[in-house]
Structure formats: C-alpha cells, structure tokens
Design a protein around this motif. Structure first.
Motif: not given
Length: 288
Positions: A219-232, A255-269
């Motif tokens: 919660a203390v992190i004010q930095t714009p953060t991109l989170v990329m996730g994999s459901w596969v 986290m105040p300033d974050q966005r999530l983007a999820v891949t439809d085909t990529g695994k963990h790497f």
C-alpha cells in the motif's frame, strides 16, 4: 569514437570489478540511457532477459542480475533472511550508482523482490514492471491462505526439496518447467540454471516467499506499476482466466497505482512464451 568506446569499456570493467567485491550478485550492463534494473526469477540467470535487452537497450542502460546461489553464482554465506539480504544489496547497488528514478523489472521471485525494494523505498523508482509474480503466492490458488497456515506446507516443501538427490532434482525440474515454459530449448536452458543453483539458496528463497504476505505492505508503493499475469501457467490447477484476474486483482488491491495485463497464451515465462504480448504491453507502459 575509439576514445568513447574505450571510456565506456573502462567504466564497465571498473564498475563490475567493484561489484564483485561489494555484492553477492552478478550484474551485466547493456545499452545506454535511463537506468533499468532487471531481476530474474528463482534459480534463473541474467540471460533470461536477453530478448528484453535486445528490445530496449537503445533506450535504457540495462543492468541484468544473477542473484546469489542461482545459476552458478556463489551463494550467500548465510541464506537465512535470503530475500531481505538480496533486497538490501540491490538497494545499495542503486545507491552506489547514484541513480535517480530508475525503472525496475522483476520476473517471478524477481517481481517479489522488486516489491520488497519499493516497500523499503516507496519513491525510489519511476516505474515498476512485474512479470507473473504476486505479493503472497499461497493465496493465489487458496484464497484463505495466511502466513501461519502456509508454514506447514512451506516447511514440508522445504524438507522434501532438501532431501532430493541430483537425479530427483532433475526430474522435478523437468516436471515443473514443462508447466512454466513452452519451448523445449528454453526448458533445457532453465533446467541447466536450476541444476547449477545452490539447493539451500533456492529452498530458502521459496520458503520465504511462501511464508511472508506483503499484500498490505504494498500500500505504501506510489510508483506506477505494470503487472503481467499468466492464467495458462495455472490452468493445470483448474484456474480460469476470469478467476486468475480476480485473484491477481485481490493480491494487488492495496497498491494505489497499478494495472494488470493477462496473456492468453504465455506460460509463467511470459517474456519467452508470448513475446508479442510482452513487448507490446511493456512498451506501451514505458512510453506513458
């Protein structure tokens, strides 16, 4: 041009020589521009970032890390408190170089370490990019998980991993990496890094990630953060895309300033498995 090249080479040689004496991790420097620190995942080498370096080295001075005990790098003298030691050394490295507002990129364990660094110094980074990592791993697939009820599972896993022979470690890596990576050559490379890693360092790092919940701390992190996730990557555990997005969203809710983007085909790497998604998403975020 010759003088400039010599000066740059001399600088890199001097900085890397100093690094060997001051820190327990290894760093390779590429490109010119704004500093970018890239931290790999569990047991991985800095070379996991090679394609990322090729993509962005014209815009950034990219410092790729191999953490202590991973992929042949000598381990810490005492692995207790592994992640805090790594966090403190990386922050000291940034301070030593006098960086102002660098970008930090972390994959898996590297993403977790990036969060630990930003919790410690919330205004240090200009942007944070997290590649398939969460603040508390057990809760990703078990919503009711806590630090306390995760300790028994983590202790059991640590004991099992500690007792493995070389042959058992190899077989375990074959199984785990097949769920995380698609390309057989990449699996082979990651397996070699795993076999070259210090088991005590790997086991301790994994134990600490599984028993420290930092969902509230971020919660203390004010930095714009991109989170990329994999459901596969979690499909074999019965995870759907919708459930993964919900679970990730809950993990990063504080986290105040974050966005999530999820891949439809990529695994963990993701950087290896879905480079088109990875580079497009990362480029868009960096250019904002």
């Amino acid at each position: 041009m010759k003088h400039r090249t010599f000066t740059l080479m001399a600088f890199l040689f001097t900085s890397l020589t100093a690094l060997a004496g001051d820190f327990d991790f290894k760093v390779t420097v590429h490109g010119e521009g704004q500093p970018m620190l890239l931290i790999p995942g569990l047991s991985n080498a800095a070379e996991v970032w090679d394609s990322t370096v090729e993509q962005f080295k014209g815009q950034y001075e990219m410092h790729t890390v191999t953490l202590p005990g991973f992929a042949g790098q000598p381990p810490l003298q005492n692995t207790e408190g592994f992640l805090n030691q790594v966090r403190d050394q990386l922050l000291a490295y940034i301070d030593q170089h006098g960086w102002q507002q660098p970008v930090i990129v972390g994959h898996s364990l590297g993403g977790y370490v990036s969060m630990l660094m930003a919790i410690e110094q919330p205004n240090l980074f200009e942007k944070i990019i997290i590649v398939d990592a969460v603040p508390f791993i057990p809760a990703l697939t078990m919503p009711g998980a806590t630090e306390e009820n995760s300790k028994a599972m983590a202790n059991g896993m640590k004991a099992q991993m500690s007792s493995q022979s070389e042959q058992m470690r190899a077989a375990s890596l074959d199984m785990i990496l097949a769920s995380m990576i698609t390309n057989p050559e990449h699996i082979k490379l990651a397996k070699q890094w795993g076999m070259d890693s210090d088991p005590a360092s790997v086991n301790q790092a994994m134990y600490e990630m599984m028993t420290r919940d930092i969902r509230d701390e971020i919660a203390v992190i004010q930095t714009p953060t991109l989170v990329m996730g994999s459901w596969v990557a979690y499909k074999i555990y019965g995870m759907s895309r919708e459930r993964l997005q919900q679970s990730y969203g809950a993990q990063y809710a504080a986290m105040p300033d974050q966005r999530l983007a999820v891949t439809d085909t990529g695994k963990h790497f993701i950087m290896w498995d879905d480079p088109e998604f990875y580079f497009a998403t990362m480029t868009d975020f960096l250019n904002q």
